[in-house]
Design a protein around this motif. Structure first.
Motif, PDB file in Angstrom:
ATOM      1  N   PHE A 132       0.817  -1.216   0.000  1.00 23.92           N
ATOM      2  CA  PHE A 132       0.000   0.000   0.000  1.00 23.92           C
ATOM      3  C   PHE A 132       0.851   1.267   0.000  1.00 23.92           C
ATOM      4  N   CYS A 133       2.175   1.104  -0.102  1.00 27.01           N
ATOM      5  CA  CYS A 133       3.067   2.235   0.143  1.00 27.01           C
ATOM      6  C   CYS A 133       3.676   2.789  -1.139  1.00 27.01           C
ATOM      7  N   ALA A 134       3.553   4.094  -1.320  1.00 28.25           N
ATOM      8  CA  ALA A 134       4.101   4.744  -2.508  1.00 28.25           C
ATOM      9  C   ALA A 134       5.629   4.648  -2.530  1.00 28.25           C
ATOM     10  N   THR A 135       6.257   4.714  -1.343  1.00 29.11           N
ATOM     11  CA  THR A 135       7.717   4.592  -1.296  1.00 29.11           C
ATOM     12  C   THR A 135       8.139   3.187  -1.701  1.00 29.11           C
ATOM     13  N   GLY A 136       7.393   2.202  -1.194  1.00 28.24           N
ATOM     14  CA  GLY A 136       7.722   0.820  -1.507  1.00 28.24           C
ATOM     15  C   GLY A 136       7.702   0.553  -3.002  1.00 28.24           C
ATOM     16  N   ALA A 137       6.823   1.274  -3.699  1.00 30.82           N
ATOM     17  CA  ALA A 137       6.714   1.081  -5.151  1.00 30.82           C
ATOM     18  C   ALA A 137       7.946   1.614  -5.880  1.00 30.82           C
ATOM     19  N   MET A 138       8.740   2.456  -5.210  1.00 29.73           N
ATOM     20  CA  MET A 138       9.937   3.036  -5.846  1.00 29.73           C
ATOM     21  C   MET A 138      11.108   2.075  -5.888  1.00 29.73           C
ATOM     22  N   GLY A 139      11.139   1.104  -4.972  1.00 27.79           N
ATOM     23  CA  GLY A 139      12.335   0.279  -4.833  1.00 27.79           C
ATOM     24  C   GLY A 139      13.372   0.996  -3.983  1.00 27.79           C
ATOM     25  N   PHE A 140      14.509   0.344  -3.804  1.00 28.24           N
ATOM     26  CA  PHE A 140      15.536   0.873  -2.900  1.00 28.24           C
ATOM     27  C   PHE A 140      16.720   1.434  -3.680  1.00 28.24           C
ATOM     28  N   THR A 141      17.234   2.591  -3.258  1.00 34.10           N
ATOM     29  CA  THR A 141      18.425   3.161  -3.895  1.00 34.10           C
ATOM     30  C   THR A 141      19.633   3.133  -2.967  1.00 34.10           C
ATOM     31  N   ARG A 142      19.513   3.804  -1.806  1.00 35.03           N
ATOM     32  CA  ARG A 142      20.652   3.770  -0.878  1.00 35.03           C
ATOM     33  C   ARG A 142      20.225   4.217   0.520  1.00 35.03           C
ATOM     34  N   ASN A 143      21.093   3.913   1.480  1.00 38.70           N
ATOM     35  CA  ASN A 143      20.879   4.395   2.846  1.00 38.70           C
ATOM     36  C   ASN A 143      21.277   5.865   2.944  1.00 38.70           C
ATOM     37  N   LEU A 144      20.654   6.566   3.886  1.00 38.80           N
ATOM     38  CA  LEU A 144      21.084   7.928   4.193  1.00 38.80           C
ATOM     39  C   LEU A 144      22.093   7.895   5.332  1.00 38.80           C
ATOM     40  N   THR A 145      23.014   8.848   5.321  1.00 38.40           N
ATOM     41  CA  THR A 145      23.977   8.972   6.413  1.00 38.40           C
ATOM     42  C   THR A 145      23.280   9.661   7.596  1.00 38.40           C
ATOM     43  N   PRO A 146      23.881   9.587   8.786  1.00 40.10           N
ATOM     44  CA  PRO A 146      23.290  10.297   9.933  1.00 40.10           C
ATOM     45  C   PRO A 146      23.121  11.787   9.638  1.00 40.10           C
ATOM     46  N   GLY A 147      24.136  12.390   9.042  1.00 38.59           N
ATOM     47  CA  GLY A 147      24.066  13.820   8.753  1.00 38.59           C
ATOM     48  C   GLY A 147      22.946  14.149   7.768  1.00 38.59           C
ATOM     49  N   GLU A 148      22.728  13.269   6.796  1.00 41.31           N
ATOM     50  CA  GLU A 148      21.658  13.526   5.818  1.00 41.31           C
ATOM     51  C   GLU A 148      20.286  13.471   6.489  1.00 41.31           C
ATOM     52  N   MET A 149      20.141  12.601   7.471  1.00 45.87           N
ATOM     53  CA  MET A 149      18.860  12.538   8.190  1.00 45.87           C
ATOM     54  C   MET A 149      18.677  13.768   9.074  1.00 45.87           C
ATOM     55  N   VAL A 150      19.731  14.132   9.798  1.00 49.88           N
ATOM     56  CA  VAL A 150      19.648  15.302  10.678  1.00 49.88           C
ATOM     57  C   VAL A 150      19.409  16.572   9.855  1.00 49.88           C
ATOM     58  N   ALA A 151      19.991  16.638   8.675  1.00 53.49           N
ATOM     59  CA  ALA A 151      19.801  17.823   7.813  1.00 53.49           C
ATOM     60  C   ALA A 151      18.316  18.019   7.479  1.00 53.49           C
ATOM     61  N   GLN A 152      17.571  16.932   7.334  1.00 51.93           N
ATOM     62  CA  GLN A 152      16.120  17.066   7.095  1.00 51.93           C
ATOM     63  C   GLN A 152      15.450  17.772   8.278  1.00 51.93           C
TER      64      GLN A 152
END
Ligand code: SF4
Length: 363
Positions: A132-152
């Motif tokens: 049921f998830c729109a993200t799931g339909a995209m497939g996987f590309t890569r993990n985010l780093t800690p800094g990339e998550m905190v930047a959000q």
């Protein structure tokens, strides 16, 4: 399900232009000394990054020009490009951010009268493939780093300070419920949790990490003994329905998910939240509610019901009837299981659960 790649840590980003967001105050102190400056300059730098949300070295006016020059020679700040911002009438704002490699994710600011939260993405795309998830339909590309998550979170807090009508200017809550399965990027998510807590001053109890139910990683997280909330996306009361909705359930039966959740409670004392997206005619039946009640009876649990928001890209599901939601809730409450129903926000901008999905920029 795709095989998960190894964790990408900030250590694997080329040293030459490593982002500063993601480093702790202590690491920034060391950086300062490494560049020939006093340790307290590192503390000032941390304040510019995490408290004042500086986007340029020029903005860091109390740092010596020579220090700023030395920093910019080898580092970026790590502030992502905010490609677009969508705002809803209720104050919810969804940001599409782009990292240096062109990958994009979304995060959502949720301001309330007296507090504010942000929903963060932990991966670009997701390999879990929940149907049921729109993200799931995209497939996987890569993990985010800690800094990339905190930047959000910094992007969201900046909006709070500059444009929101909310009385608060600081984020008080963070949920890792955006794009990605956080526990498949666990090392980085834990590091991000520490940064949010220690550098952005967000209380541990205001932080929630969600999972679709990966028992080995849930146990690893439990061992950290963090005072954060673990939210398990269950979405079914029976094994049969769960396997239809959540492919990972074929590998991890409900019994093992509950055992890992119990372990989390034992080690942290934190009651586990169970997320349940109610899909009209699929998992909103009395049978599913009764089965779920049987699993949860006597467990220190809390259920968060999320009536389905029809995402544009996934048309096969429909919202549950109001009566079905009430019936589901009654079945759980009749055996003293605390239930909340998520107040739906950001619907008009596709910022609700299961609606985050975005591709990579063409280069
Ligand atoms: S619901 Fe969560 S775990 Fe499932 S596919 Fe979507 S982002 Fe991944």
């Amino acid at each position: 399900m795709k095989e998960q790649p190894s964790v990408i840590t900030s250590r694997s980003i080329p040293k030459s232009r490593r982002a500063l967001i993601g480093l702790t105050t202590e690491q920034l102190r060391e950086k300062s000394v490494e560049l020939g400056f006093e340790p307290f300059r590192g503390k000032q730098l941390a304040e510019w990054l995490y408290q004042k949300r500086a986007r340029t070295f020029d903005a860091m006016t109390n740092l010596p020009a020579a220090f700023r020059d030395a920093l910019s020679a080898n580092h970026t700040i790590g502030w992502p490009e905010v490609v677009s911002t969508y705002s809803a009438d209720d104050g919810t704002a969804k940001f599409l951010v782009e990292y240096a490699d062109g990958n994009r994710v979304e995060c959502v600011l949720l301001p309330y009268e007296d507090r504010a939260g942000v929903c963060l993405s932990s991966q670009v795309g997701c390999a879990a493939g929940c149907v049921f998830c729109a993200t799931g339909a995209m497939g996987f590309t890569r993990n985010l780093t800690p800094g990339e998550m905190v930047a959000q979170a910094l992007v969201a807090e900046d909006r709070l300070v500059t444009q929101s009508s909310s009385a608060t200017t600081r984020l008080s809550h963070v949920v890792f419920m955006g794009m990605g399965e956080p526990l498949w990027n666990l090392e980085n998510v834990i590091q991000a949790v520490y940064l949010l807590n220690e550098e952005m001053k967000i209380g541990m109890r205001g932080i929630t990490v969600s999972t679709v139910g990966i028992p080995p990683a849930m146990r690893t997280l439990a061992e950290e003994k963090l005072q954060i909330t673990l939210a398990v996306s269950l979405h079914a009361g029976t094994e049969e329905v769960r396997r239809q909705l959540v492919p990972v359930a074929r590998k991890y039966p409900m019994e093992s998910v509950f055992a890992a959740a119990d372990r989390y409670f034992d080690l942290t004392g934190r009651r586990v939240t169970y997320e349940y997206v109610l899909l009209g005619g699929v998992n909103d039946t009395k049978e599913e509610a009764t089965a779920l009640a049987a699993w949860l009876r006597g467990r220190p649990a809390h259920v968060n019901l999320i009536p389905w928001n029809p995402a544009r890209s996934i048309s096969e599901f429909k919202a549950p009837h109001r009566e079905a939601v009430a019936r589901f809730r009654n079945v759980l409450e009749s055996v003293q299981i605390p239930v909340t129903q998520r107040f739906e926000r950001g619907r008009g901008i596709d910022a609700a659960c299961g609606q985050l999905a975005i591709g990579k920029r063409r280069r």
